[in-house]
Design a protein around this motif. Structure first.
Motif, PDB file in Angstrom:
ATOM      1  N   UNK A   2      62.516  37.416  48.163  1.00 19.60           N
ATOM      2  CA  UNK A   2      62.300  38.305  49.449  1.00 19.60           C
ATOM      3  C   UNK A   2      61.447  36.610  50.451  1.00 19.60           C
ATOM      4  N   UNK A   3      60.995  37.438  51.681  1.00 14.32           N
ATOM      5  CA  UNK A   3      60.358  36.778  52.770  1.00 14.32           C
ATOM      6  C   UNK A   3      58.859  37.217  52.326  1.00 14.32           C
ATOM      7  N   UNK A   4      58.510  38.100  52.344  1.00 11.67           N
ATOM      8  CA  UNK A   4      57.622  38.929  52.123  1.00 11.67           C
ATOM      9  C   UNK A   4      57.402  39.580  50.617  1.00 11.67           C
ATOM     10  N   UNK A   5      56.194  39.589  49.764  1.00 18.29           N
ATOM     11  CA  UNK A   5      56.221  40.249  48.428  1.00 18.29           C
ATOM     12  C   UNK A   5      54.954  41.337  49.010  1.00 18.29           C
ATOM     13  N   UNK A   6      54.491  42.040  48.910  1.00 16.80           N
ATOM     14  CA  UNK A   6      53.485  42.977  48.543  1.00 16.80           C
ATOM     15  C   UNK A   6      52.534  43.633  47.353  1.00 16.80           C
ATOM     16  N   UNK A   7      51.472  43.266  47.398  1.00 14.58           N
ATOM     17  CA  UNK A   7      51.035  43.878  46.065  1.00 14.58           C
ATOM     18  C   UNK A   7      49.716  44.729  46.501  1.00 14.58           C
ATOM     19  N   UNK A   8      50.225  46.143  46.063  1.00 19.43           N
ATOM     20  CA  UNK A   8      48.963  47.439  46.297  1.00 19.43           C
ATOM     21  C   UNK A   8      48.006  46.703  45.302  1.00 19.43           C
ATOM     22  N   UNK A   9      46.723  47.618  45.427  1.00 23.39           N
ATOM     23  CA  UNK A   9      45.604  47.886  43.306  1.00 23.39           C
ATOM     24  C   UNK A   9      45.948  47.068  42.480  1.00 23.39           C
ATOM     25  N   UNK A  10      45.790  45.451  42.988  1.00 23.85           N
ATOM     26  CA  UNK A  10      46.558  43.774  43.135  1.00 23.85           C
ATOM     27  C   UNK A  10      44.928  43.678  41.622  1.00 23.85           C
ATOM     28  N   UNK A  11      43.232  44.505  41.863  1.00 22.68           N
ATOM     29  CA  UNK A  11      42.776  44.574  41.305  1.00 22.68           C
ATOM     30  C   UNK A  11      43.271  44.917  39.524  1.00 22.68           C
ATOM     31  N   UNK A  12      44.130  45.459  39.231  1.00 21.53           N
ATOM     32  CA  UNK A  12      44.386  46.318  37.961  1.00 21.53           C
ATOM     33  C   UNK A  12      45.648  45.154  37.347  1.00 21.53           C
ATOM     34  N   UNK A  13      45.525  44.414  38.042  1.00 26.02           N
ATOM     35  CA  UNK A  13      47.245  43.213  37.808  1.00 26.02           C
ATOM     36  C   UNK A  13      46.545  42.257  36.187  1.00 26.02           C
ATOM     37  N   UNK A  14      47.019  42.179  35.058  1.00 28.42           N
ATOM     38  CA  UNK A  14      46.648  41.189  34.434  1.00 28.42           C
ATOM     39  C   UNK A  14      46.029  39.449  35.212  1.00 28.42           C
ATOM     40  N   UNK A  15      45.851  38.485  34.166  1.00 29.99           N
ATOM     41  CA  UNK A  15      45.173  36.970  35.069  1.00 29.99           C
ATOM     42  C   UNK A  15      46.703  36.242  35.774  1.00 29.99           C
ATOM     43  N   UNK A  16      47.456  36.806  34.866  1.00 35.30           N
ATOM     44  CA  UNK A  16      48.800  36.382  35.331  1.00 35.30           C
ATOM     45  C   UNK A  16      49.719  36.323  37.128  1.00 35.30           C
ATOM     46  N   UNK A  17      48.761  37.226  36.941  1.00 33.88           N
ATOM     47  CA  UNK A  17      48.869  37.797  38.896  1.00 33.88           C
ATOM     48  C   UNK A  17      48.533  36.352  39.634  1.00 33.88           C
ATOM     49  N   UNK A  18      47.359  35.182  39.276  1.00 34.56           N
ATOM     50  CA  UNK A  18      47.318  34.398  40.419  1.00 34.56           C
ATOM     51  C   UNK A  18      48.293  33.160  39.828  1.00 34.56           C
ATOM     52  N   UNK A  19      48.856  32.923  39.186  1.00 36.75           N
ATOM     53  CA  UNK A  19      49.951  31.468  39.235  1.00 36.75           C
ATOM     54  C   UNK A  19      51.028  31.922  39.699  1.00 36.75           C
TER      55      UNK A  19
END
Ligand code: ADP
Length: 202
Positions: A93-110
């Motif tokens: 996609x051109x744009x990726x949105x993630x809501x409530x991102x604090x609940x994701x594991x550390x893999x969300x950063x990379x």
């Protein structure tokens, strides 16, 4: 409608509960859709399977979203690895949105850094602090690495001042610092509070 940034970048929207994070994410995503960009929004799944869902603000606006269990689920979906979900949206996609991102594991950063590096506009929304007013999960690192940070405030339910914190109440009384995150059978609620009226019992 063009982003002020050249190429991919990371935008983070933070604040306490009721500060309008979901509203702001929905506003930005809606504008991207109007600009005919390919958009994919994710949010954490509360149950064990992922499914089509929506990001909804407290005021009732919604945007379509895929509920997922992990950062790896997002990666699998975007790479088209998941045959069941392939075809739901373009692979990149051109744009990726993630809501409530604090609940994701550390893999969300990379993951979000790779997306931004590869030209994707990434828009994240999440709580900057937990109910104890401690920095929440991987949010501090995301704030540090973002091109753009918007810190929103809610309205303190006690005094009407700008609220920066989320008050956790259990049976109407302030929660304790070490109360378990999931309390079976307890009547739990949250309110937006300012620094003065935010209470955490020892
Ligand atoms: P968030 O995603 O940050 O939890 P939402 O975008 O879902 O916030 O909801 C924000 C909306 O919540 C506000 O526009 C307002 O209508 C409503 N609201 C309810 N309580 C409060 C409060 N204490 N302070 C500000 N807004 C509130």
């Amino acid at each position: 409608l063009k982003s002020p940034y050249h190429g991919g970048h990371l935008e983070v929207i933070v604040g306490p509960m009721f500060s309008g994070k979901s509203e702001e994410l929905i506003r930005r995503i809606t504008r991207s859709v109007i600009a005919r960009q390919n958009v994919q929004v994710f949010k954490p799944a509360l149950d064990d399977r992922y499914h089509h869902s929506a990001v909804a603000s407290h005021a009732g606006r919604t945007v379509a979203a895929l509920a997922v269990r992990s950062a790896q689920d997002i990666r699998a979906h975007l790479s088209g690895e998941d045959a069941l979900l392939r075809g739901d949206s373009p692979a990149t996609p051109d744009v990726v949105g993630i809501d409530e991102v604090q609940f994701f594991d550390a893999g969300v950063v990379p993951l979000v850094l790779e997306l931004a590096d590869s030209g994707v506009r990434v828009i994240l929304a999440g709580l900057d602090m937990d109910f104890r007013a401690e920095p929440f999960g991987c949010i501090p690192e995301l704030l540090a690495r973002a091109e753009s940070v918007e810190k929103l405030t809610a309205i303190c339910t006690v005094c009407g001042a700008p609220a920066t914190r989320s008050q956790r109440l259990i049976g109407g009384a302030p929660a304790r610092f070490d109360d378990p995150v999931v309390l079976v059978g307890a009547l739990e609620s949250y309110e937006a509070r300012c620094r003065v009226h935010h209470v955490v019992l020892d």
